[in-house]
Every structure is written in structure tokens, then in C-alpha cells.
Design an enzyme around this catalytic site. Structure first.
Site, short mmCIF file in Angstrom:
data_model
loop_
_atom_site.label_atom_id
_atom_site.label_comp_id
_atom_site.label_asym_id
_atom_site.label_seq_id
_atom_site.Cartn_x
_atom_site.Cartn_y
_atom_site.Cartn_z
N GLY A 93 -40.26 -70.25 39.60
CA GLY A 93 -39.95 -69.52 40.81
C GLY A 93 -41.03 -69.66 41.84
N ASN A 145 -51.39 -69.92 42.71
CA ASN A 145 -52.65 -70.61 42.99
C ASN A 145 -53.50 -69.82 43.99
OD1 ASN A 145 -51.35 -73.07 41.74
ND2 ASN A 145 -50.14 -72.87 43.60
N GLU A 154 -46.46 -62.83 42.90
CA GLU A 154 -47.49 -63.86 43.06
C GLU A 154 -48.71 -63.31 43.78
OE1 GLU A 154 -46.94 -66.30 41.23
OE2 GLU A 154 -44.82 -65.91 40.96
N HIS A 214 -50.89 -61.31 41.46
CA HIS A 214 -51.68 -62.15 40.56
C HIS A 214 -53.09 -62.41 41.10
CE1 HIS A 214 -49.55 -63.36 37.04
NE2 HIS A 214 -48.53 -63.94 37.66
N GLU A 249 -49.17 -62.16 32.90
CA GLU A 249 -47.77 -62.12 33.30
C GLU A 249 -47.11 -60.77 33.01
OE1 GLU A 249 -46.65 -64.08 35.27
OE2 GLU A 249 -47.87 -65.89 35.04
#
Length: 880
Positions: free
Chosen positions: A268, A272, A305, A308, A327
């Protein structure tokens, strides 16, 4: 150097790396078939390494690389001092500290695996998690080697946008007219978080001011044709940044945050550092081209994201066995964010539906594994619902056991203690304990024990003493490699309803919900001053990822549907009532007796649709029948034909009996107003389109006219796709084909809408025949190398079209085996995920199960398989 042969990696064999990389300088000269990569690494002996004595050789991972040169401290290394071996490069080292320079050449254009550096629609992009960086250059490609990265990209002027992690520190033009840009990331990271993008892209830009007053530039890059679809993602990003500051105290730490939309992507999105790369389907949206579900999915994935940045980047996992450390924690965070942005009850229902339908099946299948696995053959196969969704449930249980304030104390300590480190699931739990003086020793079993626990509940009421007792027995079925299971620490949230449907005040604060701590194989919990026998509302908010067994009668379930104060349990009661009816109808089908209309279910559904005080989004969920996949998960032995017949009969019976109610609610909600993806409007559209689907199920001219009218005048994709889906499923085939062609003609230039168009056909029980699936694969818009197109057509058929995939002749199984075999040569990750519907052949009735097994066996015998696919099919065939 080619990849090594399949082998099993074990957690027990973990060793700290012999060498660390303090700094990594990368220099790319981008060419489609011959990109040059020069890496300059500052190598240092790891003081924590277990080896002693003479310096061991340096091992660097590498796959599909052309090695051009190796130099240490500025001097070329003689060939006898290094060895190209399967899976990597071994180098004799001169001392404990040195500078290593390696030059390689790679072919992005030929890289259809979409790992490492590859081309997507002429744009260079990377995907390095989990082990893709080794396809770029030789490197210690493991998450516990963290380095400061500086990246220089050189490319022709046809690639004006050149991006990497961190902050841009230099840019210019070479003597021969090529562009050059240098990026510097001030935060150490493992190689899996490296990113590079190069292309002719446009972007939208915004700003965000952090809680401490720092100004952050936000940019979203995409192809020119999609520039009008970026606003929702940017808004979602800003909401995520503010939420993470308010709920977790986490500020963003760079001067710029970038997102890039890519059409060819296995996942998905990817977190980074500072440069998130997204599957286009998960970031681009406009009201005309994206459904409400897509808007909500984008909001959730953008948040995931971004979150993260702390739970995954600033604090990362020591090894891939700890994958759920980042996760599971981050899925929990994004779920709570989405719940705050939208309907909390509906978000919980959606998450639990996914868990029950797919993760529970995973727990009971050949790939069953703990949240922290003990071993793996290919780490890409462990990006699973167990790691993500069950991992999030484990974190949620900690939150439930400790409470919100204590959980925040624990997360603060976790981030403070481990910032800049690669750590383990144990470190996360220990931070929660240390911050609160808690004991979670028994709770840790959730990380190491596979399978879905089962709770069997019985109760008794003593009217004379006013005592009510709940007895709960827990057990977890055996899973591959784990025959014996120990009792878990399970939080069980319950309420007790009196005969008027009111909560009894059973908690210490007088509220109606209490958390029971189940820690033994069997426990009895006693409640006093309960004058009359109550009706238990069990596992409120789905407080633990377990299967619940309690002997509710249909009348009791209908009562809970009408009165339970817990919205999740109201929905759950509707689903249990439907499951009871569908189970009885399956039994009738197998014995050959005429199917009987489920009157109790109809009465229950009538009470729900007539309750205008309920949240329309919750009503829509309560009126939706369990999917065929959910029904299959409930069965000890799956009879596909019985499931298909029972579900179709029940849908039609509800459509007929509640026609007037469905029509009244549809007309009430069928109003035209400007589109907005807010919770209230989404709820109204959800219920309206649920009613439309039921109305069209009878195939009456009036109902189909409603669908045609909605399709003609729809100004948003939610209403357009819902009307088209109803016509595809229930209108005459020739008419469905006409509508589909008109839809395609209008949207053929929009990649995401074409994927929706593919999916509507492939998942249709009536229209999505195997012959039509094969036609779709011949369509000019279909690309076998594009994961989104493969998921829309092939997975749409095999994973979502239960009726056509399970045709009695087994042709659906043979077709899927053919596609998996072909795809394994192109993209092993997608092939290994695509084969999943075949791997649970053991659960099906003998004749069908053997056809499925034969398809899996044919895949196994088709030739040299990738590690990804070999692991999945070999485990499927070895499980009894």
C-alpha cells in the site's frame, strides 16, 4: 550474484552484526538498463559482536548485481580477498575500521519484482523493505545496522525531480548537462528505509507548523494527470501530524515531508524516512474518481505511514522477527486516529470483520505463526494479517489492561529509552511495565503463541442470594509446530443488561462495563446484588482477538440488537443472528429439504432499519450479511455450494420481506447535495446504497430504474460505483455489459477508476464468470506486471468471488494455479499472496478439497519456485 536457495531462518539463531556502518554515501547515475551505483561505507567493528579473536570476513547481502569494483581505503581490493557467493559478497577486512567503496551496475527496467530500484511508467522508484536494498548494492541489509545516509543522484534532464531521504543539501548540473542532487538524512536508519525517486513529476505543496513552532514543508509528487487528486492526502497528513502531537506527543523532525504516488507497487505504501512512497490507489482521490471507502482508506494509510516516523523509523526493529513491533503498534495508532476522525463503532466493526474473516483463517491455516514468529523462509511472506492486525489487537489489549493514561506513559518511556535504536517486542512490553509498575509477564505469551483462542462462557443466577456467576474457559487449538498452548492473559469486557435493556452498574465507578482479567484455563467471576437473571453482553468493543462461544438464543440476539449500549455488540448480535440462520439453511440445503425463510432474522433486521435514531453507518453494517468468506471461516468443514445457496436465499428473502422499509430509507436518503467525505455524509451514502443493493436483488423494474437513475446522475464515485455494481449483479447481462462499456469509455484515462471497473466485474457472483475473467486479462488496460491490476482481476475473482471461484468443476482452481505459476517468474511477492485461497484445501469437503490440493500440487511441481512461493505451497501441502 543470484539469490541463495531457500533456507529457514530462526529467531533463536540471531547474532548481533560483526560490523556496523557509521556512514553511507551513495552515488547513483540513473540509466534504465544500466544504472551505476557507488557506495562508500564507513565500516567499524561492532563492540557487541559475539565473535572474538581474528577479525571475521565482512558479509554484504547482494542479489542480481553486477559487481564492477571493490576498494578499501582508496585502493582496489585484489580478487583473492573477496568472494561473490550466492546471496552476497564476502570480503577479507584489513582492520577494525576502514572505508569500503563498492561499484555495481543494475537494470531497473528489467526489475519486475518491484523490489530495489525499478521503473514505473518511466519513473525511477525504490522499495527496500524488507530486503530490497540488496538489489541496489552490496550492503549489510538487516534492520539492526543503522547508518547516516548521504545520497547523490545524477540523471538526464528528462528526470527533473530527483528525491531521496532527509533534507536537500546541494543541486546543480554536470558538465555534460545532467542534473545532480544531494540529499542528507540526519537520522541514522537501516537500509530498508532508504528511498529514491526520479521522474518528470508535478507536485502540490503545503506547510505545517509543529507544536513547538517549527515550519515543515509538505509535498506530494505525482504524474501531471493526477495533480488534481492530491488535496485529500495532504489534508489527511496534516490531521495525522496534529493528532500524533496531541495523543502521543510526537513532533515531526525534518524540514520537509514528501509523498510520491507510484502506479506499480507491491504494498500500500512505504514509510521511508521523510520520503514516503505510496501505491497510487492509496493516496490519490477526488470525489469523481474515488469512493468513500477509498477516501477513508487513504486517510488511514497516510496516517499509518506518517506515524511510522516514530513507531518504526526513530525506533525500529532489531530483526524481522520483531516486525510487529513497528507494524502492530502503528496499525493500532492509525486505527485510533481513524476512529477519532470518523465513526468509532464502524471503524471497530470493519477492523474486526477483517480479523475474523482473514486473520482467523490465517491462524487456522498452513501459514499460522505467532505475532513474533519463531522462523521464516522468506520474510516477505510474513507481512501478514497476524503481524499487522493481530499485532494491533495485542497492543490494544495492553491499552485496555493499563488504561489510556498509563499506556501514554509507557509509550513516552518507549520512545525516550529507545530513540535511534533497533529493538524487540520485549523492549516495548517492558517499557509499558516499567512506566506503570505493571506485570505483563503472562501477557507476553500473545507474542509467542500462534492460533486464535476460544472462550467458552456459561452462566448461572441464584435468585435467592442475588448472585450471578460467569464461568469462562479458554483454550487455543493446536497450530503447526505448537501442539500445547498455555493460558493467556485476556481482557474480557462485559456488561449485564436487565429485562428492559438497561446496563446494570457493575463497575466500581457505577458504569455498565467492566474488564475481567482472564488468566487461568477456567475462571468464575461473581456479581452480587443482581436481583433477576441478566443478559450478558460479552466481549464489548471486541476487547480481545478471540472466538466467543455462548448459547445465545435468537430472541436474546434480537434483544441485544435493539438494546445493547455497546455499538459493536449490537452489530455483533446482528451478525450472530444471521450466522445462525445461514447455518440452518446450509443444513437444509445439504439434506435436500426446501429452504425456510429465516423469520427471526427478518424481524431483527426490520427493527434495525426502522430505528431512525441509530447511526446510519451502523445500520448499514448491521443490515449487511456475513460474506461467504466469513461463513466459510465459521464451518468445521466448508461446503461451498451450501454457503452460496444459503446466502443467496437469505439475501432474497430479506429483500422481499423488507422491500417497503428498504424503499422508504432509500428515498429518505436519496438527496442531492455537494459531496463531502465526512463521517455523517459517508454514513448516509452507506445506508442508502445498502438499501439500493437489497432493492435490486429482487430484479424488479422499479428497483433497477432507481439504480439506472443513480448511475446517470451520480456526481461522486461512491454512488456511481454502487449503482453500477447493482446493475452488474442484477440487471440482464446485456444491459450490464452496456453500462460497463459506457463507464469504461468515460474513465479509461484514469488508472484508479479502471481498477475499480476491473474489480466490479471480477468480484460479481453473476457477471464475473471465469470466461469473463480471461477476457479481462486480454483487455488493453490490463497489465500482468502491475500488482493493482492483478489484484483487481485475478484476486478479485479468487478471493472475493466465492460463487464463481468455487464452481463445481474446479476450473477456478486450475485457473488460479496457472496465474500463480506465471506470476512467480515476474513478481514472487504477489504470486505467493495470490495463491492463498488454495492453501486451505484441508477445510473443504473431500471432493472440492482434493481439487484445490491438486492445483497446489501442480504449482509445486511446475519448476523452480521462488522462495516466496515455495514456502507457502510447501507448508500447505505438508499440513494435514
Amino acid at each position: 550474484m543470484k539469490e541463495a536457495q531457500p533456507r529457514t531462518v530462526y529467531l533463536k539463531d540471531y547474532r548481533a552484526p560483526d560490523y556496523l556502518i557509521d556512514h553511507t554515501q551513495l552515488h547513483f547515475e540513473l540509466e534504465p538498463q544500466a544504472t551505476l551505483v557507488k557506495s562508500t561505507l564507513g565500516v567499524r567493528r561492532n563492540p557487541a559482536a559475539e565473535s572474538s579473536g581474528a577479525l571475521p570476513p565482512l558479509w554484504l547481502d547482494g542479489v542480481d548485481l553486477e559487481l564492477l569494483s571493490v576498494a578499501i581505503n582508496g585502493e582496489l581490493v585484489p580478487a583473492q580477498r573477496y568472494r561473490e557467493l550466492p546471496g552476497g559478497l564476502e570480503i577479507d577486512v584489513p582492520g577494525e575500521n576502514f572505508e569500503l567503496e563498492i561499484c555495481t551496475r543494475i537494470n531497473p527496467q528489467a526489475n519486475t519484482s518491484l523490489e530495489g530500484l525499478y521503473l514505473s511508467n518511466g519513473m525511477y522508484c525504490t522499495q527496500c523493505e524488507a530486503e530490497g536494498f540488496r538489489k541496489i548494492t552490496y550492503y549489510p541489509d538487516r534492520p539492526d545496522v543503522m547508518s547516516l545516509f548521504t545520497t547523490t543522484i545524477v540523471a538526464p534532464p528528462t528526470y527533473p525531480v530527483l528525491l531521496s531521504n532527509g533534507n536537500k543539501v546541494a543541486s546543480g548540473t554536470t558538465d555534460d548537462g545532467r542534473l545532480t542532487v544531494t540529499w542528507e538524512d540526519p537520522f541514522a536508519k537501516p537500509a530498508y528505509l532508504f528511498a529514491l525517486v526520479g521522474g518528470d513529476l508535478q507536485w502540490v505543496e503545503d506547510r505545517f507548523t509543529t507544536a513547538s513552532g517549527r515550519d515543515v514543508k509538505l509535498q506530494l509528487f505525482t504524474e501531471a494527470k493526477n495533480i488534481g487528486k492530491c488535496a485529500h492526502a495532504i489534508t489527511s497528513l496534516k490531521h495525522s501530524m496534529r493528532w500524533d502531537e496531541e495523543v502521543y506527543g510526537r513532533e515531526y523532525d525534518l524540514d520537509i515531508f514528501m509523498i510520491v504516488a507510484v502506479d506499480h507497487f507491491n504494498m500500500g505504501a512505504m514509510e521511508n524516512k521523510g520520503l514516503n512512497i505510496f501505491n497510487s490507489a492509496c493516496v490519490l482521490a477526488s470525489p469523481e474518481t474515488a469512493t468513500d471507502a477509498a477516501f477513508q482508506r487513504i486517510e488511514s494509510i497516510v496516517a499509518h505511514e506518517y506515524f511510522h516516523n516514530w513507531s518504526g523509523n526513530r525506533v525500529t526493529c532489531r530483526d524481522w522477527f520483531q516486525l510487529s513491533l513497528k507494524e502492530g503498534f502503528t496499525v493500532f495508532r492509525d486505527a485510533e486516529f481513524s476512529a477519532d476522525m470518523n465513526s468509532r463503532a464502524v471503524k471497530r466493526i470493519e477492523d474486526v470483520t477483517l480479523l475474523r474473516t482473514s486473520q482467523f483463517a490465517e491462524d487456522a491455516g498452513p501459514m499460522s505463526h505467532p505475532v513474533r514468529p519463531d522462523s521464516y523462509m522468506e520474510i516477505s511472506n510474513f507481512y501478514t494479517l497476524t503481524i499487522y492486525e493481530k499485532g494491533a489487537e495485542v497492543v490494544r489489549m495492553i491499552h485496555t489492561l493499563l488504561g489510556a493514561e498509563a499506556f501514554r506513559r509507557g509509550s513516552d518511556l518507549y520512545f525516550e529509552r529507545h530513540d535511534g535504536c533497533a529493538v524487540t517486542c520485549e523492549d516495548f512490553v517492558r517499557a509499558m511495565e516499567d512506566a506503570n509498575g505493571a506485570d505483563l509477564q503472562q501477557f507476553r505469551r500473545w507474542y509467542s503463541q500462534a492460533g486464535t483462542p476460544v472462550l467458552e462462557v456459561t452462566d448461572a443466577h441464584d435468585a435467592a442470594s442475588g448472585t450471578y456467576r460467569l464461568t469462562i474457559r479458554q483454550f487455543t487449538p493446536a497450530t503447526p509446530g505448537q501442539e500445547e498452548k498455555l493460558p493467556l492473559h485476556i481482557p474480557v469486557a462485559i456488561g449485564l443488561l436487565d429485562d428492559k435493556g438497561q446496563d446494570l452498574p457493575i463497575a466500581e465507578d457505577g458504569s455498565g462495563t467492566v474488564i475481567l482479567h482472564l488468566t487461568e484455563a477456567e475462571q468464575t467471576f461473581e456479581f452480587n446484588q443482581v436481583a433477576t437473571r441478566p443478559l450478558p453482553s460479552l466481549l464489548r468493543r471486541f476487547s480481545a482477538p478471540v472466538k466467543l462461544r455462548y448459547g445465545y438464543s435468537d430472541a436474546q440476539l434480537q434483544f441485544l440488537m435493539q438494546h445493547d449500549s455497546d455499538a459493536f455488540n449490537r452489530w455483533d448480535a446482528s451478525q450472530r443472528l444471521a450466522l445462525n440462520a445461514l447455518s440452518e439453511l446450509q443444513a437444509q440445503y445439504r439434506t435436500g429439504v426446501p429452504l425456510q425463510t429465516p423469520e427471526q432474522l427478518i424481524a431483527g433486521f426490520r427493527s434495525v432499519i426502522s430505528d431512525t435514531a441509530l447511526d446510519p453507518a451502523l445500520v448499514a453494517k448491521m443490515l449487511s450479511l456475513p460474506s461467504a468468506q466469513e461463513l466459510a471461516e465459521q464451518e468445521g468443514e466448508i461446503d461451498a455450494a451450501a454457503i452460496i445457496a444459503a446466502r443467496a436465499f437469505t439475501r432474497d428473502a430479506l429483500a422481499d420481506a423488507l422491500h417497503d422499509e428498504f424503499m422508504a430509507r432509500f428515498k429518505q436518503l436519496d438527496i442531492r447535495k455537494p459531496y463531502a467525505p465526512n463521517a455523517g455524509d459517508i454514513a448516509e451514502r452507506s445506508l442508502k446504497n445498502t438499501c439500493l443493493a437489497y432493492l435490486c436483488a429482487n430484479g424488479t423494474a422499479q428497483a433497477l430504474d432507481l439504480a439506472r437513475a443513480q448511475l446517470d446522475r451520480a456526481e461522486n464515485m461512491t454512488d456511481s460505483a454502487a449503482a453500477l455494481a447493482a446493475l452488474v449483479e442484477f440487471a440482464p447481462e446485456s444491459e450490464a455489459t452496456t453500462h460497463l462499456q459506457a463507464f469504461y469509455d468515460r474513465w479509461q484515462q484514469d488508472t484508479q477508476v479502471v481498477e475499480t471497473w476491473f474489480g466490479l466485474q471480477s468480484s460479481s457472483a453473476n457477471y464475473g464468470t471465469l470466461a469473463r475473467i480471461k477476457q479481462l486479462m486480454e483487455h488493453p488496460a490490463f497489465e500482468f506486471t502491475n500488482p493493482n491490476k492483478v489484484r483487481a482481476v485475478i484476486a478479485g475473482f479468487s478471493a472475493r468471488n466465492f460463487t464463481q471461484f468455487h464452481r463445481e468443476d474446479g476450473s477456478g482452481f486450475e485457473f488460479l494455479a496457472d496465474q500463480v505459476i506465471a506470476l512467480d517468474k515476474v513478481n514472487p511477492q504477489i504470486a505467493s499472496r495470490l495463491v492463498t485461497p488454495l492453501t486451505r484445501w484441508q477445510k473443504y469437503r473431500e471432493e472440492e478439497g482434493q481439487k484445490m490440493r491438486a492445483a497446489v500440487q501442480r504449482v509445486m511441481e511446475s519448476g523452480e519456485l521462488s522462495r516466496d512461493l515455495f514456502e507457502v505451497v510447501s507448508k500447505s501441502l505438508s499440513t494435514r
